[in-house]
Design an enzyme around this catalytic site. Structure first.
Site, PDB file in Angstrom:
ATOM      1  CB  SER A  99     -32.506  49.884 123.578  1.00 51.11           C
ATOM      2  OG  SER A  99     -31.609  50.896 122.549  1.00 51.11           O
ATOM      3  CB  THR A 124     -24.141  50.869 111.438  1.00 47.86           C
ATOM      4  OG1 THR A 124     -22.763  50.724 112.047  1.00 47.86           O
ATOM      5  CG2 THR A 124     -24.294  52.214 110.640  1.00 47.86           C
ATOM      6  CD  GLU A 177     -42.058  55.252 114.459  1.00 46.61           C
ATOM      7  OE1 GLU A 177     -42.505  55.214 115.713  1.00 46.61           O
ATOM      8  OE2 GLU A 177     -40.730  54.775 114.256  1.00 46.61           O
ATOM      9  CG  ASN A 217     -42.167  53.917 123.204  1.00 41.98           C
ATOM     10  OD1 ASN A 217     -40.850  53.333 123.030  1.00 41.98           O
ATOM     11  ND2 ASN A 217     -42.913  54.017 122.346  1.00 41.98           N
TER      12      ASN A 217
END
Length: 276
Positions: A43, A97, A197, A239
């Site tokens: 990403s 994957t 998490e 983030n």
């Protein structure tokens, strides 16, 4: 009505043989006999493929044995051959994957084994991840210096003992810093996912020496080392990890952070690849 079993789901199949078959198909479909370097673009990293050289071929990964269409937004689902300035070629893997998809470790690391079978000596693994260091703002690229594999799995089968010392090559990290001297680094922690998490788990990772949390990369790095490749790892901090910031985590925000940073980090990664 019967459906054929995926070649990597058959316990009697040889995953390296499947990877060699995939590499042969890639060579045939792209017209490129060998690739010197391979990159898995997670990403936020996809733009690097557009600026590192001329694309000579791009094929849907699902047309190559062992690969599936990506299950996650932010992955392009193609395999691309890019001609680099030195005349060699890079294999760009846009089809990852993830372990949390439940397909087993063989399918998670098939792309890495295929890259090795295609001739790649260097494997660049990238991802979008949460940062534990509070001064890392979204959009910050960091080098992976080591990892903690908390998946309770391994791509190695049988009595296969592989040394993971300097798994994320010091030499390659130094080369990356020659392009961007202010690159920070940290220890990547792979959780199973797909849930994010908890704050307590993030603090556990921090106590264990982790700085970056995510759901990919570690298993792929182990398979790349088994295949004899040199590994360079990058995380894009999309983030701050749970509990480091008061904000709740959102996949949409992760994707947006990657889009906001992709032009800058893509250019940086392209320059690193040229230097490798």
């Amino acid at each position: 009505m019967t459906t054929s079993i995926h070649p990597l789901d058959d316990p009697n199949s040889d995953p390296f043989e499947v990877a060699r078959a995939a590499a042969a198909q890639i060579a045939e479909k792209t017209g490129v006999k060998s690739h010197r370097i391979a990159l898995t673009l997670g990403s936020g990293w996809a733009k690097a493929a557009d600026v590192m050289g001329e694309t000579v071929a791009e094929i849907p990964a699902s047309e190559v044995v062992g690969f599936s269409a990506p299950a996650v937004e932010g992955h392009v689902g193609t395999l691309r051959s890019v001609a680099l300035p030195d005349g060699s070629h890079a294999l760009i893997i846009g089809a990852r994957t993830h372990f949390y998809e439940g397909h087993g470790v063989r399918r998670v690391v098939h792309s890495v084994r295929t890259a090795a079978a295609a001739g790649a000596k260097v494997m660049v693994l990238t991802n979008g991840a949460g940062g534990i260091k509070s001064h890392w703002s979204p959009g910050t690229p960091v080098l992976i210096s080591d990892h903690l594999n908390l998946t309770a799995a391994s791509p190695l089968e049988g009595a296969t003992f592989i040394d993971l010392t300097d798994l994320y090559s010091t030499r390659l990290r130094d080369l990356a810093r020659s392009v961007k001297p202010d690159l920070d680094e940290g220890v990547y922690v792979q959780f199973r996912g797909p849930h994010y998490e908890t704050p307590a788990e993030v603090q556990m990772a921090k106590t264990m020496g982790g700085h970056i949390v995510g759901m990919s990369t570690a298993l792929e790095a182990i398979a790349a080392r088994e295949a004899g490749m040199e590994i360079l790892g990058f995380s894009l901090i999309t983030n701050l990890a749970a509990g480091i910031s008061d904000s709740p985590l959102s996949h949409d925000e992760v994707i947006q952070a990657g889009k906001d940073a992709e032009s800058v980090i893509g250019d940086m990664l392209a320059k690193v690849v040229v230097a490798l």
